[in-house]
Enzyme design. Structure first.
Site, short mmCIF file in Angstrom:
data_model
loop_
_atom_site.label_atom_id
_atom_site.label_comp_id
_atom_site.label_asym_id
_atom_site.label_seq_id
_atom_site.Cartn_x
_atom_site.Cartn_y
_atom_site.Cartn_z
N CYS A 1 0.84 -1.20 0.00
CA CYS A 1 0.00 0.00 0.00
C CYS A 1 0.88 1.26 0.00
CB CYS A 1 -0.97 -0.03 1.18
SG CYS A 1 -2.40 1.04 0.95
N HIS B 1 -3.84 -5.69 1.12
CA HIS B 1 -3.67 -5.89 2.56
C HIS B 1 -4.22 -7.26 2.95
CE1 HIS B 1 -2.20 -2.02 3.84
NE2 HIS B 1 -3.19 -1.38 3.24
#
Length: 482
Positions: free
Chosen positions: A331, A428
């Site tokens: 991310c 994630h």
């Protein structure tokens, strides 16, 4: 209509979240439909809900303990710090503003309605709602317009049990002091207390326990010994990042960024017997003998790029790479690995363009639209499925995207360098997928265990419930709920 009970703490990180999770599992095993609730949470460790929003990771764990899907009503107000004095304000799962501390204080009266709406919806679906407070009710400077602790408890008429952490020391002063400083009408909402994280012989605290009861007129519901398996459960607070080491095992390092987010990505790795997970703290150098360096998610990508450079980690990363080491950015960490991060609209702070680390030939441009979704992807190198979620702003593109980390709905996701040693992804929770995790570690010549991650979490939740049932007056706690 459901009954409710609120668990508040004498301070932060006293164990409120795990006690609520353990009680949720214990009461669910009794056949009750239990739903967790936290009016206001402050965390950059968020979970994506079934209704397409985000809530604190602790409430997602509590939902798992209760055997239900996480929902935005379980955490109607989520604050995600971006700076020391400002945070993103998420209401019912969606970002509504970015506010400094004083600005948020002015917003709170208008947010009580959203909190109560969610609470009432949960009560309509449950037998029991377990409410978790935030911080401590002793912070009387925050009592005006409070929606997290006594402000909510009194408005919703929910009885309170207070948790004290004896491991830190001073638990008698904490609990007796709270009774002294809070408003008498607030104190009347507190029906009892629990002593948490006790090490050793609990009978040695008998006199202290009786003193708290005498000084406060609150009922004690037990002394809860230290729960040894707590590290097997996802932690929401950065305070919970473990420094436990496994000498002689294969080292994987993670950078402890100043605005680290969604660090529960690390949880499945730290449970691997052959992995020595090293949290590199500010002021520390990246060890020279690690096989993989992970740059985790961040709530402030450009701010943490500056923080990373201030620690000298950019130099350490380059040295690690030149020695043949591997790097994984997740991310915000993926964004940092590129050539630049541009924020023309000032989404994360002052508008501008920050040079990246240059280990991936990609560029990121921040944009107001937020990606917030659960996904099923396929790892490009091993063809293993990945159950994950995305929670980010910004779009990343560039030549290294021609070598994707994964395929998502047939489209490329993430990027890999030409030599394969630098990888970036927006996914994630990827390491909770057992076959992928095993394949990923195998490529690093790290042996992976066979125990499924989710089975281990479920086992730890059952053990937590057993631990609470053994040491606390659980029936007495349930009898308080109204």
């Amino acid at each position: 209509m459901a009954r409710a009970l609120m668990i508040q703490g004498a301070g932060s990180d006293v164990g409120k979240s795990l006690i609520v999770a353990g009680l949720a599992r214990a009461f669910t095993r009794r056949g009750l439909r239990v739903l967790p609730f936290k009016p206001q949470n402050m965390s950059n460790n968020a979970a994506v809900t079934v209704d397409g929003g985000e809530i604190g990771r602790a409430q997602a764990l509590q939902a798992l303990a209760a055997g239900v899907e996480p929902h935005t009503d379980m955490n109607p107000v989520l604050l995600k710090p971006e700076t020391d004095v400002g945070a993103q304000v998420v209401v019912h799962g969606k970002r509504i503003a970015t506010a400094r501390a004083r600005e948020y204080a002015a917003m709170k009266p208008s947010l009580m309605g959203a909190v109560l709406e969610s609470f009432e919806r949960l009560k309509a679906r449950a037998d029991l709602v377990l409410v978790e407070g935030a911080g401590s009710p002793a912070e009387v400077n925050l009592r005006k317009a409070d929606i997290a602790n006594m402000g909510f408890a009194r408005k919703a008429d929910v009885p309170v049990v207070l948790i004290g952490d004896i491991d830190r020391g001073g638990v008698i002063a904490q609990l007796v002091g709270i009774k002294t400083v809070i408003d008498p009408d607030d104190a009347a909402m507190i029906q009892g207390f629990v002593i948490n994280k006790f090490r050793g012989d609990p009978t040695l605290f008998d006199d202290g326990y009786k003193l708290i009861e005498a000084k406060t007129a609150w009922r004690g519901f037990g002394v809860l010994p230290w729960f040894a398996r707590a590290g097997e459960l996802p932690a929401e607070d950065a305070l919970g990042l473990s420094d436990a080491r496994k000498p002689g095992q294969c080292k994987i390092a993670c950078l402890a960024l100043s605005r680290i987010a969604n660090f529960d990505d690390l949880d499945p790795l730290k449970l691997e017997a052959a992995v020595d997970l090293v949290m590199v703290r500010p002021g520390e150098a990246i060890p020279g003998d690690v096989r993989l360096v992970i740059i985790p998610g961040s709530k402030s990508t450009r701010g943490d790029l500056a923080f990373l450079r201030a620690q000298g980690w950019d130099i350490d990363l380059l040295a690690h790479y030149r020695r043949g080491g591997h790097v994984l950015g997740l991310c915000g960490g993926y964004q940092m690995l590129g050539r630049s991060v541009a924020d023309p609209d000032g989404i994360e702070g002052p508008a501008g363009d920050t040079p990246g680390l240059g280990l991936l030939d990609v560029q990121t441009v921040m944009s107001p639209q937020k990606t917030l979704t659960r996904v099923t992807a396929v790892h490009a190198a091993t063809n293993q499925p990945i159950q994950a979620y995305e929670i980010h702003i910004g779009r990343t593109d560039g030549p290294d995207r021609a070598r994707p980390f994964a395929k998502l709905n047939g489209e490329p996701e993430g990027a890999i360098s030409s030599d394969g040693r630098v990888q970036g992804s927006y996914l994630h929770g990827l390491f909770t997928s057992d076959d992928f995790r095993k394949a990923f570690l195998t490529k690093l010549d790290i042996p992976a265990g066979d125990e499924p991650y989710h089975s281990r979490v479920e086992s730890a939740l059952d053990a937590l419930a057993d631990h609470i049932e053994k040491h606390l007056d659980v029936e007495g706690l349930l009898s308080l709920a109204r």
